[in-house]
Design an enzyme around this catalytic site. Structure first.
Site, PDB file in Angstrom:
ATOM      1  N   GLY A 247       0.755  -1.243   0.000  1.00 17.42           N
ATOM      2  CA  GLY A 247       0.000   0.000   0.000  1.00 17.42           C
ATOM      3  C   GLY A 247       0.784   1.291   0.000  1.00 17.42           C
ATOM      4  N   GLU A 284       3.699  -6.949   1.608  1.00 18.97           N
ATOM      5  CA  GLU A 284       3.254  -7.226   0.232  1.00 18.97           C
ATOM      6  C   GLU A 284       3.274  -5.952  -0.610  1.00 18.97           C
ATOM      7  OE1 GLU A 284      -0.770  -8.439   0.907  1.00 18.97           O
ATOM      8  OE2 GLU A 284      -0.216 -10.018   2.314  1.00 18.97           O
ATOM      9  N   ARG A 323      -5.228   3.959 -15.752  1.00 19.61           N
ATOM     10  CA  ARG A 323      -5.440   4.591 -14.450  1.00 19.61           C
ATOM     11  C   ARG A 323      -6.151   5.952 -14.519  1.00 19.61           C
ATOM     12  NH1 ARG A 323      -2.033   5.852 -11.238  1.00 19.61           N
ATOM     13  NH2 ARG A 323      -3.094   5.053  -9.404  1.00 19.61           N
ATOM     14  N   CYS A 355     -12.095   5.010 -28.886  1.00 19.66           N
ATOM     15  CA  CYS A 355     -13.373   5.698 -29.097  1.00 19.66           C
ATOM     16  C   CYS A 355     -14.176   5.796 -27.820  1.00 19.66           C
ATOM     17  CB  CYS A 355     -14.150   4.974 -30.185  1.00 19.66           C
ATOM     18  SG  CYS A 355     -13.208   4.967 -31.699  1.00 19.66           S
ATOM     19  N   GLU A 356     -13.696   6.560 -26.893  1.00 19.25           N
ATOM     20  CA  GLU A 356     -14.372   6.806 -25.609  1.00 19.25           C
ATOM     21  C   GLU A 356     -13.932   8.188 -25.149  1.00 19.25           C
ATOM     22  OE1 GLU A 356     -15.935   4.607 -23.245  1.00 19.25           O
ATOM     23  OE2 GLU A 356     -15.563   2.661 -24.164  1.00 19.25           O
TER      24      GLU A 356
HETATM   25  N1  LLP Z   1      -1.711  -6.910  -0.952  1.00 21.47           N
HETATM   26  C1  LLP Z   1      -3.017  -6.978  -1.261  1.00 21.47           C
HETATM   27  C2  LLP Z   1      -3.862  -7.962  -0.566  1.00 21.47           C
HETATM   28  C3  LLP Z   1      -3.559  -6.110  -2.226  1.00 21.47           C
HETATM   29  O1  LLP Z   1      -4.849  -6.173  -2.512  1.00 21.47           O
HETATM   30  C4  LLP Z   1      -2.718  -5.178  -2.878  1.00 21.47           C
HETATM   31  C5  LLP Z   1      -3.246  -4.283  -3.904  1.00 21.47           C
HETATM   32  C6  LLP Z   1      -1.343  -5.167  -2.547  1.00 21.47           C
HETATM   33  C7  LLP Z   1      -0.884  -6.037  -1.566  1.00 21.47           C
HETATM   34  C8  LLP Z   1      -0.376  -4.224  -3.182  1.00 21.47           C
HETATM   35  O2  LLP Z   1      -0.683  -2.886  -2.912  1.00 21.47           O
HETATM   36  P1  LLP Z   1       0.331  -1.738  -3.374  1.00 21.47           P
HETATM   37  O3  LLP Z   1       1.601  -1.875  -2.565  1.00 21.47           O
HETATM   38  O4  LLP Z   1       0.593  -1.916  -4.812  1.00 21.47           O
HETATM   39  O5  LLP Z   1      -0.390  -0.490  -3.077  1.00 21.47           O
HETATM   40  N2  LLP Z   1      -5.143  -0.675  -9.656  1.00 21.47           N
HETATM   41  C9  LLP Z   1      -5.037   0.276  -8.573  1.00 21.47           C
HETATM   42  C10 LLP Z   1      -4.395  -0.346  -7.353  1.00 21.47           C
HETATM   43  C11 LLP Z   1      -5.118  -1.573  -6.855  1.00 21.47           C
HETATM   44  C12 LLP Z   1      -4.449  -2.207  -5.653  1.00 21.47           C
HETATM   45  C13 LLP Z   1      -5.068  -3.516  -5.344  1.00 21.47           C
HETATM   46  N3  LLP Z   1      -4.465  -4.228  -4.252  1.00 21.47           N
HETATM   47  C14 LLP Z   1      -4.267   1.495  -9.076  1.00 21.47           C
HETATM   48  O6  LLP Z   1      -3.872   1.513 -10.235  1.00 21.47           O
HETATM   49  O7  LLP Z   1      -4.060   2.462  -8.325  1.00 21.47           O
END
Ligand code: LLP
Length: 428
Positions: A247, A284, A323, A355-356
């Site tokens: 996150g 993670e 995004r 086309c959006e």
């Molecule tokens: N662990 C779990 C259980 C998750 O659901 C996620 C991301 C991560 C780790 C990794 O999170 P990060 O470190 O990357 O923030 N598509 C969206 C982001 C979706 C994140 C989903 N889960 C975007 O482009 O901002």
């Protein structure tokens, strides 16, 4: 004109009037491999990883790269070789870890909807832990493991109910999200897990959201999770590891997230103060390892002046860079050769050919460009290629990994034949 600087992108920088990725002139990459083209810096990925490794020095900690951020094999290989484990969310991702040479024992499997097939696949591969998100999943996993004569290692994702103060689509730790088990239910669900014969409880996990730019929600979530650890262990269920999820945000647009090592210094101080400093830790991270290690090179196709808006139409689109359309996200857009054209800067909406009306990449950007110029869309290492689609039958872009002066093509550009390979006309 003055050459722009690129804060947050130490491995993408101008030399003279040319943008470089490490030691490679990116205009050379565009010429040789075409556009749109994703360019990744291996050094940037390893530098981002090193910040976490510094944070965890002399601790028992396992970094599991959340590969949904960028699951291209060449990217996974970098992290596998650096000793990372992987956080996966599907059987497909499991196969990617295998193909990239990852260590299955360092794989954790997250997600609210694991199927029996995926559970069998992961059990057969010998993954390290299933991060379970519901009681229904606990029961099915126990049944599947017993049928294979195994016990599945499990952690339960608990929902600390803290607000990560990020975009609603990417906050996951609040009560109303579909993820995890409510804080108030957690002890009961752990008792249930401990009673199931096909499971072995090994840990606890949480993940509160993504693109978090402040340490406070992490510190709050840690307190909440440690309260649960105390209660669960007092009930006679030992937890070998604590997984604090991912996150951590990156700098897209004057964002100032804490560095991973600084964040973990604060979190570890809290962990020590509460007596859990010696516990095995897992994290993670996804975006913070790859987001600013990638840029998408694109060519200006047409300029289209209008009464209220000027449009800069580029050859990358929402299928390559989803995004902005999905989250109104900001990606910096910079010229590849800033002094190449002597046209004045004009304010444009930078849009793709799809086309959006939602197919925009940047709004109200001042750019001195003409058709044929190259632009770089920054912070494109995370959640771009992994979320790319074939909408409008656009082939997915090519990807190159830069390592010093070396360039490795890690994905070839997809053509129409590639896209139609699994389709069939109706016979007769
Ligand atoms: N662990 C779990 C259980 C998750 O659901 C996620 C991301 C991560 C780790 C990794 O999170 P990060 O470190 O990357 O923030 N598509 C969206 C982001 C979706 C994140 C989903 N889960 C975007 O482009 O901002």
């Amino acid at each position: 004109m003055t050459t722009p600087t690129l804060p947050g992108h130490p491995h993408f920088a101008y030399r003279g009037n040319e943008l470089f990725a490490e030691n490679v002139r990116v205009s050379d990459l565009a010429r040789e491999h075409g556009t749109p083209l994703f360019v990744y810096s291996k050094a940037a990925m390893l530098a981002a990883l090193a910040a976490y490794q510094r944070g965890f020095a002399r601790r028992d900690a396992q970094i599991c790269y959340a590969m949904k951020a960028n699951s291209s094999l060449g990217v996974l290989q970098v992290f596998a070789q650096a000793g990372c484990g992987f956080d996966i969310v599907s059987g497909g991702e499991l196969e990617r870890v295998r193909a990239a040479g990852g260590d299955m024992r360092k794989v954790i499997f997250s997600g609210v909807g694991k199927t029996r097939t995926e559970m069998r696949q992961a059990l057969a591969a010998g993954i390290g832990c299933f991060n379970v998100e519901s009681e229904a999943e606990l029961e099915v996993l126990s049944e599947v493991a017993l049928a294979m004569g195994l016990r599945a290692p499990v952690s339960i994702r608990v929902n600390p109910n803290v607000d990560p103060k990020t975009h609603p689509y990417i906050s996951t730790g609040l009560k109303d999200n579909k993820f995890g088990v409510a804080h108030e239910e957690a002890l009961r669900v752990y008792r249930h897990a401990a009673s199931l014969k096909g499971l072995q409880v090994v840990g606890i996990d949480c993940h509160i959201g993504s693109q978090i730019t402040d340490a406070t929600p992490y510190l709050d979530a840690m307190d909440r999770v440690l309260d649960l650890v105390a209660a669960i262990e007092a009930a006679g269920i030992p937890l070998a590891h604590i997984d604090f999820g991912g996150g951590l945000g990156i700098n897209y647009n004057n964002d100032a997230p804490p560095e991973a090592d600084a964040l973990w210094q604060q979190l570890l101080a809290k962990l020590d103060a509460r007596g859990y400093g010696g516990r095995k830790l897992m994290i993670e991270p996804g975006r913070s390892l790859v987001g600013n290690a990638g840029a998408c090179l694109t060519e200006v196709i047409y300029l289209k002046p209008g009464e209220h808006k000027n449009f800069c139409i580029i050859d990358a689109a929402m299928n390559d860079l989803p995004r902005p359309a999905m989250y109104q996200a900001f990606h910096a857009i910079v010229p590849v050769s800033p002094a190449a054209s002597d046209v004045p800067a004009t304010t444009y909406d930078v849009v793709g050919p799809v086309c959006e009306s939602g197919d925009w990449i940047g709004r109200d950007r001042a750019l001195a460009v003409q058709s044929g110029d190259l632009l770089a869309v920054l912070s494109a290492g995370a959640y771009c290629m992994s979320m790319a689609s074939n909408y409008n039958t656009r082939g997915r872009a090519a990807e190159v990994l830069v390592d010093g002066s070396a360039v490795h093509v890690i994905r070839q550009r997809e053509n129409a034949q590639d896209q139609m390979r699994h389709e069939k006309l109706v016979a007769g």
